[in-house]
Write an enzyme that holds these catalytic residues in place. Structure first.
Site, PDB file in Angstrom:
ATOM      1  N   SER A   7     -76.214 -38.708  53.420  1.00 47.06           N
ATOM      2  CA  SER A   7     -75.843 -38.645  54.795  1.00 47.06           C
ATOM      3  C   SER A   7     -74.950 -40.041  55.378  1.00 47.06           C
ATOM      4  CB  SER A   7     -77.248 -38.964  55.379  1.00 47.06           C
ATOM      5  OG  SER A   7     -77.152 -39.429  56.812  1.00 47.06           O
ATOM      6  N   HIS A  32     -73.826 -34.842  53.984  1.00 49.20           N
ATOM      7  CA  HIS A  32     -74.572 -34.689  55.470  1.00 49.20           C
ATOM      8  C   HIS A  32     -74.047 -35.403  56.453  1.00 49.20           C
ATOM      9  CE1 HIS A  32     -78.577 -33.448  57.022  1.00 49.20           C
ATOM     10  NE2 HIS A  32     -78.481 -34.308  57.621  1.00 49.20           N
ATOM     11  N   ASP A  34     -74.836 -36.184  60.220  1.00 48.86           N
ATOM     12  CA  ASP A  34     -75.729 -36.330  61.367  1.00 48.86           C
ATOM     13  C   ASP A  34     -74.734 -36.244  62.628  1.00 48.86           C
ATOM     14  OD1 ASP A  34     -78.233 -36.017  60.230  1.00 48.86           O
ATOM     15  OD2 ASP A  34     -77.722 -38.012  59.368  1.00 48.86           O
ATOM     16  N   MET A  36     -75.659 -36.635  66.826  1.00 47.55           N
ATOM     17  CA  MET A  36     -76.664 -36.895  67.781  1.00 47.55           C
ATOM     18  C   MET A  36     -76.042 -37.210  69.144  1.00 47.55           C
ATOM     19  SD  MET A  36     -78.631 -39.792  65.487  1.00 47.55           S
ATOM     20  CE  MET A  36     -78.959 -39.579  63.787  1.00 47.55           C
ATOM     21  N   HIS A  65     -75.642 -31.411  60.647  1.00 45.28           N
ATOM     22  CA  HIS A  65     -77.091 -31.296  61.220  1.00 45.28           C
ATOM     23  C   HIS A  65     -77.334 -31.629  62.516  1.00 45.28           C
ATOM     24  CE1 HIS A  65     -81.317 -33.378  61.062  1.00 45.28           C
ATOM     25  NE2 HIS A  65     -81.236 -32.390  61.812  1.00 45.28           N
ATOM     26  N   MET A  67     -78.375 -32.825  65.854  1.00 40.45           N
ATOM     27  CA  MET A  67     -79.445 -33.052  66.748  1.00 40.45           C
ATOM     28  C   MET A  67     -79.187 -33.384  68.081  1.00 40.45           C
ATOM     29  SD  MET A  67     -80.757 -35.888  63.771  1.00 40.45           S
ATOM     30  CE  MET A  67     -79.378 -35.982  63.201  1.00 40.45           C
ATOM     31  N   MET A 136     -87.624 -31.931  58.664  1.00 40.19           N
ATOM     32  CA  MET A 136     -87.327 -33.477  58.723  1.00 40.19           C
ATOM     33  C   MET A 136     -88.700 -34.272  58.321  1.00 40.19           C
ATOM     34  SD  MET A 136     -84.529 -33.979  60.215  1.00 40.19           S
ATOM     35  CE  MET A 136     -84.823 -35.839  60.048  1.00 40.19           C
ATOM     36  N   ASP A 174     -84.941 -34.063  54.884  1.00 38.77           N
ATOM     37  CA  ASP A 174     -83.971 -35.107  55.241  1.00 38.77           C
ATOM     38  C   ASP A 174     -84.957 -36.205  55.929  1.00 38.77           C
ATOM     39  OD1 ASP A 174     -82.134 -36.632  56.549  1.00 38.77           O
ATOM     40  OD2 ASP A 174     -81.550 -35.085  58.307  1.00 38.77           O
TER      41      ASP A 174
HETATM   42  C1  DX5 Z   1     -82.367 -38.830  60.756  1.00 42.49           C
HETATM   43  C2  DX5 Z   1     -81.109 -38.292  59.892  1.00 42.49           C
HETATM   44  C3  DX5 Z   1     -81.030 -38.229  58.641  1.00 42.49           C
HETATM   45  C4  DX5 Z   1     -80.815 -39.771  57.993  1.00 42.49           C
HETATM   46  C5  DX5 Z   1     -81.534 -39.995  56.928  1.00 42.49           C
HETATM   47  O1  DX5 Z   1     -82.083 -38.557  62.237  1.00 42.49           O
HETATM   48  O2  DX5 Z   1     -81.424 -36.879  60.317  1.00 42.49           O
HETATM   49  O3  DX5 Z   1     -80.263 -37.457  57.787  1.00 42.49           O
HETATM   50  O4  DX5 Z   1     -79.416 -40.064  57.848  1.00 42.49           O
HETATM   51  O5  DX5 Z   1     -81.386 -41.183  56.452  1.00 42.49           O
HETATM   52  P1  DX5 Z   1     -82.424 -41.886  55.633  1.00 42.49           P
HETATM   53  O6  DX5 Z   1     -82.261 -41.344  54.231  1.00 42.49           O
HETATM   54  O7  DX5 Z   1     -82.101 -43.210  55.317  1.00 42.49           O
HETATM   55  O8  DX5 Z   1     -83.801 -41.608  56.062  1.00 42.49           O
HETATM   56 ZN    ZN Z   2     -79.798 -35.195  59.013  1.00 43.55          ZN
END
Ligand code: DX5
Ligand code: ZN
Length: 219
Positions: A7, A32, A34, A36, A65, A67, A136, A174
């Site tokens: 990620s 990956h 993310d 947000m 991903h 969110m 998650m 994740d």
């Molecule tokens: C959290 C994200 C993850 C995050 C994971 O909201 O969806 O993808 O990057 O990071 P680690 O592996 O550090 O928990």
């Molecule tokens: Zn993620």
């Protein structure tokens, strides 16, 4: 083989292209990304323009991903930006089935994610249609959090639902995954492991991939 999806949330954004190249060179199986929005999760980061730029610098499949609230408004933007896999949250969905259809009809792998407090049984009516489920194992929003142990039970339960129903759906996990717990998570039923801080903060991506491939028994 269990796949690793680093990620970029924990990468150095100033040197993002170099970070991605280094992950690719180290043998990452996908990337990956993310996304947000500051509403669905208490953090804001990147949008489709960044995904489009990333697409130009890597051959790795982009595992995006979302969110975000109101993901339907942005699906087409993330699809045209070059997402190979696009995951939405069940908790943010109004018409989840339709969202999944839109993603699949574009030829993109469609994922549904659930938060730690959402039961896996809430996925029962979508397993037939989704290509992937993302469980998650931390509360979404930030990297570097601790893996929630109850996730292992959810993974076993999900695996049983998938096999009982004869579904063909990949399981991604994740949050809080590292070389020390990767095997346990894979054994509980994961096909794809996201690794953020344990990868990009490790200092040596080749050594980290080697270590995690070894514990997972990947060839
Ligand atoms: C959290 C994200 C993850 C995050 C994971 O909201 O969806 O993808 O990057 O990071 P680690 O592996 O550090 O928990
Ligand atoms: Zn993620």
């Amino acid at each position: 083989m269990i796949k690793i999806s680093p990620s970029i949330l924990s990468a150095d954004f100033v040197r993002l292209a170099d970070e991605i190249k280094a992950a690719e060179d180290a043998g990452a199986h996908m990337l990956h990304i993310d996304v947000m929005d500051g509403h669905f999760v208490p953090n804001i980061n990147i949008g489709p323009a960044v995904v489009e730029s990333i697409k130009k610098v890597t051959k790795l499949p982009l595992d995006v991903h979302l969110m975000i609230d109101d993901h339907d408004r942005y699906l087409r933007d993330f699809i045209s930006a070059g997402s190979d896999m696009l995951t939405v949250h069940l908790e943010a969905a109004v018409h989840l089935h339709r969202s999944i259809q839109v993603i699949r009809e574009a030829g993109v792998t469609a994922g549904v994610s659930i938060n730690p407090a959402t039961p896996v049984t809430s996925l029962s009516e979508i397993l037939h249609d989704a290509d992937m489920v993302l469980i998650m194992s931390v509360n979404p929003g930030f990297g570097g959090q601790e893996f929630i142990p109850g996730t292992l039970g959810k993974l076993r339960q999900l695996r049983k639902m998938i096999s009982d129903g004869g579904h063909s759906v990949a399981v991604e996990v994740d949050g809080g995954i590292n070389p020390a717990n990767a095997k346990e998570v894979a054994d509980a039923g994961a096909d794809i492991l996201v690794m953020g801080s344990a990868f990009f903060r490790s200092g040596d991506y080749n050594a980290t991939m080697k270590k995690v491939n070894a514990v997972l028994g990947n060839a």
